[in-house]
Scaffold this active site. Structure first.
Site, PDB file in Angstrom:
ATOM      1  N   GLU A   1       1.647   0.084  -5.137  1.00 12.83           N
ATOM      2  CA  GLU A   1       1.123   1.433  -5.644  1.00 12.83           C
ATOM      3  C   GLU A   1       2.252   2.494  -5.429  1.00 12.83           C
ATOM      4  O   GLU A   1       2.868   2.737  -4.596  1.00 12.83           O
ATOM      5  CB  GLU A   1      -0.179   2.009  -4.586  1.00 12.83           C
ATOM      6  CG  GLU A   1      -1.413   1.258  -4.357  1.00 12.83           C
ATOM      7  CD  GLU A   1      -2.274   2.120  -3.302  1.00 12.83           C
ATOM      8  OE1 GLU A   1      -3.541   2.147  -3.839  1.00 12.83           O
ATOM      9  OE2 GLU A   1      -1.814   2.168  -2.433  1.00 12.83           O
TER      10      GLU A   1
ATOM     11  N   ASP B   1       0.983  -1.246   0.100  1.00 11.86           N
ATOM     12  CA  ASP B   1      -0.010   0.021   0.041  1.00 11.86           C
ATOM     13  C   ASP B   1       0.761   1.311   0.095  1.00 11.86           C
ATOM     14  O   ASP B   1       2.075   1.455   0.771  1.00 11.86           O
ATOM     15  CB  ASP B   1      -0.881  -0.175   1.181  1.00 11.86           C
ATOM     16  CG  ASP B   1      -1.884   0.999   1.200  1.00 11.86           C
ATOM     17  OD1 ASP B   1      -2.751   1.016   0.535  1.00 11.86           O
ATOM     18  OD2 ASP B   1      -1.923   1.738   2.184  1.00 11.86           O
TER      19      ASP B   1
END
Ligand code: CA
Length: 668
Positions: free
Chosen positions: A357, A326
């Protein structure tokens, strides 16, 4: 020093960097060892409790053990005891649980000493990942979404829990849950956070809901997914049972890891070493690159060691096959490459997937001399670290934040060149963003964040009502989003066709293949479970769309020209042509990978995307061609009918042709 500050950090890293992998509590019949890293502490005391709730305890002192560590050792096996620490710094005692704990009490308040071998379900010692397939198709799933719907046929006591993944025959008249996943052909399940998170009361009702991006105990499974959050052993065993069951059904398991921030800055890490684990600006204020209130300071010695060891722990203890990071843009390139290297050394190159990400919510003060794992730095990341391609996502379906803005498949214009760039995983004509190979790219059109694909298409194609004054009442909202429109279906099939014919890794949100809707909710992280859950009856209503996805998945696994992830793969894409507004085509050299023997009946592919509203007539390269997919059916074998030497491609549809091998092509 009572609290670390920026000046002290370098000094602390120099003096106290600890490379051992024995922090935490280790229990066995031979005894127990409790060890913490707390270089600022004057005294550390272990408190042992018989359970997770009552406040009766016995104290044991820890002794300094070098490099800022403290240790307590005993010949007793303390398996099953709960514990915490009192840490004295500046004469003041702080209570903390163990940041390295592998077990915890209800809501994670207290740690638990665990002899991990005793938590293994039967046969877990023999559990291993299913053999790799030629292509990876990653399916993003939330534990509660999976089985909250009673139509899942999962017994009530297992709904929304890890246990739902172990039910072999759900009581439903159609395939659901793991049996359904198996029939779909996906190769990996990517689970939204399954570590212990803070947003839900684990003792509370099942109808509470959260995605779980608020870590409390990084190395312990979340209690609300267990059938008994009060017994710390149950969540561990049931999490392992889930993974074992997915493996048995041929599916690998990826976990979503959130090492960029914690639920609160007042975490176990902070209490153990105040001021060390979080980034601050020069004025001393906490940075907030995560938009969740704090940023963990990747780039510092003991932060990086903590993260690497946590990843290796999940891989080793829970047999996790991959990690999705994340807000990876808040972690450093150096750390990510180290994680990749560590996993490769233990499990073999590329055996465990690593992707994330490549962005952050806000600026964050990185450590001097480190580089953020942002999209523009992708060329510095190891080839085995992939990033979500927001470019591919947005060019196909339109801007992620502006619902009404269309992309290529839903009415956008002027996107032909970029769609063709997406095909090679953005390996051609790129200025700042230069992936080393398409292995660094994750292609997708929907994930848990933002609108589902279906909702995005409905809003962009029929959304005037959605954005009207005051919003829509519930019934009108349901009608708007749960109607099966033919034009939205066509756009959905074309979106899927486009990203399934792009080189790179493939990723989809669970339910994308049956028109999953969250009724226009673009940020459902704490919305009702009824908004978030998979509605299993839709698998019947949308059987035709599922069948299309299933065909694309099957086909993709047989097309080396598309699943090749080597740096040279981009060269397989040729003759990129823009035929007019919304119409493009290209060829794919579909020869097998060097040294591989996969059956490969079509040496060349010809692929067309027609996003226009009318039939496109497209000139086809010479040869005899079979239709492998069109706008209605994927993985078919149909004769290609030409019209005046041109291939008619229906409006809003993709078409894939495979060149037949002729007798003269076969070497004698
Ligand atoms: Ca929790």
């Amino acid at each position: 020093m009572t609290e670390a500050n920026c000046r002290d950090i370098t000094q602390m890293d120099k003096l106290y960097r600890y490379e051992g992998s024995d922090l935490g509590a280790v229990c066995s019949p031979a005894g127990s060892v409790f060890k913490v890293w707390s270089p600022l502490a004057e005294k550390v005391e272990l408190r042992l409790f018989a359970d997770g709730e009552t406040d009766v305890f016995t104290s044991r002192p820890l002794h300094p053990d070098g490099q800022g560590t403290w240790k307590y050792e005993t010949a007793e096996n303390l398996h099953g005891f709960y514990y915490d620490y009192l840490v004295w710094i500046g004469g003041k005692a702080r209570r903390t649980a163990d940041p390295y704990a592998v077990g915890c009490s209800c809501n994670g308040r207290r740690s638990m000493a665990v002899e991990l071998a005793r938590t293994d379900p039967e046969g877990f010692g023999e559990d291993c990942a299913p053999p790799p397939e030629t292509e990876r198709i990653i399916y993003e799933l939330h534990v509660k979404d999976f089985s909250y719907d009673p139509d899942s046929g999962i017994p009530e006591q297992y709904r929304g829990k890890f246990k739902a993944f172990t039910v072999e025959e759900p009581d439903a008249p159609y395939p659901t849950c793991v049996g359904y996943l198996k029939s779909l052909g996906i190769t990996h399940v990517h689970l939204l956070p399954i570590f212990d998170y803070g947003a839900l009361d684990e003792a509370g009702e099942l109808r509470q809901y959260n995605w779980g991006y608020d870590p409390v105990n990084y190395n312990v499974p979340e209690g609300s997914y267990s059938t008994d959050p009060f017994d710390g052993l149950v969540r561990i065993r049931e999490c392992k049972e889930m993974i074992q069951s997915l493996h048995k059904n041929g599916i690998r398991v990826i976990m979503d890891v959130v090492y960029n921030h914690t639920y609160h800055q007042d975490s176990w890490l902070e209490r153990m070493v105040p001021g060390y684990y979080y980034r601050c600006w020069k004025d001393g204020s906490l940075s907030d690159g995560s938009a969740c209130g704090n940023d963990i300071a990747a780039g510092r010695a003991m932060v990086d060691n903590y993260i690497v060891q946590s990843v290796l722990f999940w891989a080793r203890e829970y047999h996790i096959d991959g990690f999705r990071f994340d807000l990876m843009g808040l972690l450093t390139v150096e750390l990510m490459n180290r994680i990749r290297r560590s996993l490769d050394e233990i499990y073999g190159p590329g055996e465990k997937l690593v992707y994330g990400e490549p962005w952050r919510a806000n600026e964050s003060p990185m450590e001097t001399g480190t580089m953020a794992s942002l999209k523009d730095n992708v060329a510095h990341l190891d080839e085995g670290i992939s990033v979500f391609s927001d470019d591919t996502r947005d060019v196909i379906k339109g801007h992620v934040f502006y619902g009404e803005v269309p992309g290529f498949v839903n009415g956008g214009t002027g996107l032909e060149e970029n769609v063709l760039r997406a095909v090679s995983g953005w390996r051609k004509d790129q200025q700042t963003f230069r992936p080393k190979s398409c292995s660094q790219i994750v292609n997708y059109v929907s994930a848990h964040d933002n609108y589902t694909l279906w909702d995005k298409l409905v809003i962009s194609m029929r959304g005037q009502r959605f954005f009207g004054d005051g919003g829509l009442p519930g019934s009108a909202l349901s009608e708007l989003f749960l109607t099966k429109y033919e034009d939205v279906l066509s756009a959905n099939r074309l979106a899927a066709f486009v990203y399934f014919t792009c080189q790179g890794n493939l990723f989809m949100l669970a339910g994308e293949e049956f028109g999953r809707s969250k009724l226009g909710d673009s940020n459902s992280y704490r919305s009702r479970p009824e908004i978030n859950m998979l509605r299993w009856k839709q698998t019947v209503e949308f059987a035709d769309l599922i069948s299309y996805y299933r065909g694309l998945i099957r086909l993709r696994k047989r097309l080396p020209g598309l699943y090749d992830k080597s740096p040279g793969a981009a060269e397989r894409i040729g003759r990129e042509t823009i035929h007019g507004s919304g119409v493009v085509s290209f060829t794919v050299d579909n020869a097998p990978l060097p040294g591989r023997q996969e059956e490969c009946p079509w040496p060349e592919l010809f692929i067309v995307y027609n996003a226009g509203d009318t039939v496109a007539l497209v000139n086809v390269p010479e040869g005899q061609w079979t239709v492998l997919a069109d706008g209605e059916e994927a993985d078919c074998r149909k004769k290609a009918f030409l019209r005046d030497g041109n291939l008619p491609v229906e409006a809003k549809s993709g078409m894939m042709l495979g060149r037949k091998v002729l007798q003269e092509d076969i070497a004698v």
